[in-house]
Write a protein that holds these residues in place. Structure first.
Motif, PDB file in Angstrom:
ATOM      1  N   SER B  56       4.439 -10.554  -5.653  1.00  0.00           N
ATOM      2  CA  SER B  56       3.476 -10.244  -4.589  1.00  0.00           C
ATOM      3  C   SER B  56       4.052 -10.534  -3.218  1.00  0.00           C
ATOM      4  CB  SER B  56       2.210 -11.092  -4.791  1.00  0.00           C
ATOM      5  OG  SER B  56       2.514 -12.458  -4.544  1.00  0.00           O
ATOM      6  N   ASP B  85       0.444  -2.840  -4.492  1.00  0.00           N
ATOM      7  CA  ASP B  85      -0.228  -2.744  -3.189  1.00  0.00           C
ATOM      8  C   ASP B  85      -1.677  -2.369  -3.452  1.00  0.00           C
ATOM      9  OD1 ASP B  85      -1.240  -2.123  -0.735  1.00  0.00           O
ATOM     10  OD2 ASP B  85       0.385  -0.776  -0.135  1.00  0.00           O
ATOM     11  N   GLU B  86      -2.557  -3.360  -3.350  1.00  0.00           N
ATOM     12  CA  GLU B  86      -3.972  -3.125  -3.691  1.00  0.00           C
ATOM     13  C   GLU B  86      -4.694  -2.307  -2.627  1.00  0.00           C
ATOM     14  OE1 GLU B  86      -2.886  -6.276  -3.114  1.00  0.00           O
ATOM     15  OE2 GLU B  86      -2.530  -7.161  -5.092  1.00  0.00           O
ATOM     16  N   ARG B  92      -2.138  -6.981   2.946  1.00  0.00           N
ATOM     17  CA  ARG B  92      -1.170  -6.699   1.898  1.00  0.00           C
ATOM     18  C   ARG B  92       0.218  -6.294   2.385  1.00  0.00           C
ATOM     19  NH1 ARG B  92       0.666  -8.913  -0.945  1.00  0.00           N
ATOM     20  NH2 ARG B  92      -0.356  -9.146  -2.948  1.00  0.00           N
ATOM     21  N   SER B 114       1.056   1.488  -5.517  1.00  0.00           N
ATOM     22  CA  SER B 114      -0.223   1.257  -4.824  1.00  0.00           C
ATOM     23  C   SER B 114      -1.387   1.756  -5.672  1.00  0.00           C
ATOM     24  CB  SER B 114      -0.226   1.947  -3.463  1.00  0.00           C
ATOM     25  OG  SER B 114      -0.332   3.346  -3.637  1.00  0.00           O
ATOM     26  N   CYS B 139      -9.349  -6.011  -9.051  1.00  0.00           N
ATOM     27  CA  CYS B 139      -7.964  -6.298  -8.700  1.00  0.00           C
ATOM     28  C   CYS B 139      -7.199  -6.795  -9.924  1.00  0.00           C
ATOM     29  CB  CYS B 139      -7.944  -7.338  -7.580  1.00  0.00           C
ATOM     30  SG  CYS B 139      -6.320  -7.631  -6.915  1.00  0.00           S
ATOM     31  N   CYS B 229      -5.923 -14.049   0.348  1.00  0.00           N
ATOM     32  CA  CYS B 229      -6.586 -12.755   0.265  1.00  0.00           C
ATOM     33  C   CYS B 229      -7.945 -12.838   0.968  1.00  0.00           C
ATOM     34  CB  CYS B 229      -6.772 -12.364  -1.201  1.00  0.00           C
ATOM     35  SG  CYS B 229      -7.744 -10.863  -1.384  1.00  0.00           S
TER      36      CYS B 229
END
Lengths: 305, 305
Positions: B56, B85-86, B92, B114, B139, B229
């Protein structure tokens, strides 16, 4: 606000787990039904059992005696009781007197055994010694030995203790946290009957939260000794208890889910940990012991008794 | 105050568990040695493995990559990496860029996938929908699916994640408290290889406390993404984490004892819980799934994608 069961407007509790509001009579009934359910589900009693209640006079043991007595009234079991007098000034006598009165009220065989008579020393005297370790270590070991011996002497087939849901979940979490896997296999509603030297121990109140037992004795107007032991300190158990209670505020079913999880784990482990049972007897007192001396006699030698 | 190992007077940490004082170099060495010890003890790597690091860009995954790379330098394993890549604005991209730079620096095969390309929707877009459930649910599921798929596409034989001691003990205690015995069997240093559809997952940092990983990346001057996050909420995990950290202050070895206890329990349970592995494949995407649709595709249908 009215009782969720009978509509009575005199509600005395909102049950933390179910959210139910209950009046006095419905609350008393709910506790007694739940204990009886535990007794049946876990097969805690067999017809003809003589159950020795470890009766301190506190709320948990008095409730245990009171509810188990309903099985005695139905002639399913016989009951006797033992009270251990540890010798703690300004504390123990009140509990002993209350225990005596309950035994007399119900007409059951009852025995008070003091550390002084049994071992020649009181807990107060032990705590005055320079080399003593924690009070709870002595008290736990001596009490257990006295209760096991009383069970044999009184011909009891089971020993019932007042451990409640909070006690049990604290013990489970403490052992998880400390990684004491051997102790983990020893918890549960009923002790193993594989160690034939020891009378099987049962915990009928294992699914009742501590606060509900406190309310039960008030609702039933049962005389109990409410004081805390003067030697009780802020222990690891106390810390764990605080944390579980804090979690319970937001997650009211967490004590039950932790208990259910533990029971499933214990069953799955089965004989996964090799359990050792005492193979020999204490050289000094003849009680079953894994070592030359049992734990009680080891303490007594250290104390010069 | 000087380093307990080499006597250097520039101490950077007092180790919570052992009480040792360590200088920068000895601290770095202690972390790397401990990870290597975990890898050997738990047999996390086999010669010839191609390990996909779930990278990450945060401290845990960068440390995992850095220490596993020492096995690559000795030609024991090959390494590749994947970054998910959320699609979280103002958060991010920094982690993605850091991941790209680390992969380039070490010269390893690296892929950024992504949610937008893969599923046509970003996490930000999901969170704007009316009927969304918690962000972490989406997620977690989407990331897991993407990582599993990348492992197959890149020919990886293992997937390494950055789970540290705190993550693991939190998960263990959460499952104890919630009574999730099925989940309990899935934790550990290495996932079961019985489910052949899934690449085996390993956790090389499982015995390193979170704060020590934070210090390791600083000491090694490794570039990492330190932000949290924006969707992270005060969750049950957060509550459990606070409680364990509070206990650790007075009982500095408790995270380790809880981990050791869990490992013994897991071993003793063995196949005590019936484990079900996905027997069929998702009708929509073909990934292994116990149901008609896998969890990711179930979410996508609910989201109208």
């Amino acid at each position: 606000m009215q009782c969720s069961k009978c509509g009575n407007s005199q509600v005395i509790i909102k049950k933390q787990q179910s959210g139910q509001y209950l009046c006095k009579d419905c609350f008393i009934e709910s506790i007694e039904k739940k204990v009886i359910k535990t007794v049946k589900k876990e097969k805690l009693l067999d017809k003809g059992d003589k159950v020795l209640v470890a009766l301190s006079g506190g709320k948990d043991s008095v409730t245990t005696l009171e509810i188990l007595n309903s099985f005695r009234k139905m002639n399913i079991i016989d009951i006797c009781a033992v009270t251990v007098d540890e010798g703690i000034d300004n504390y123990r006598q009140e509990g002993v007197d209350i225990a005596i009165r309950h035994a007399k009220r119900l007409g059951i065989e009852h025995k008070v055994v003091s550390l002084k008579e049994e071992y020649g020393i009181t807990l107060d005297e032990i705590m005055q010694k320079d080399n003593h370790i924690g009070s709870c270590s002595y008290c736990g070991v001596f009490r257990r030995t006295i209760i096991n011996k009383a069970a044999r002497e009184m011909g009891a087939t089971k020993i019932a203790t007042g451990h409640n849901l909070d006690d049990e979940v604290q013990a489970i979490m403490m052992n998880y946290l400390e990684g004491n896997t051997d102790n983990l296999t020893k918890l549960g509603a009923k002790s193993s009957s594989k160690a034939k030297e020891f009378t099987v121990k049962i915990k009928p109140l294992r699914e009742i939260p501590e606060r509900e037992i406190g309310l039960y004795v008030v609702a039933k107007e049962l005389e109990v000794h409410f004081d805390s032991c003067p030697y009780a300190q802020q222990s690891f158990r106390g810390e764990v208890s605080d944390l579980i209670n804090k979690l319970s505020e937001k997650h009211p079913t967490i004590k039950y889910s932790a208990l259910r999880g533990y029971d499933k784990i214990k069953e799955a482990i089965g004989d996964g940990f090799k359990k050792t049972y005492p193979q020999s007897r204490c050289e000094r007192c003849g009680e079953p012991s894994a070592n030359r001396l049992c734990k009680a006699c080891t303490f007594l030698e250290e104390l010069g008794k």
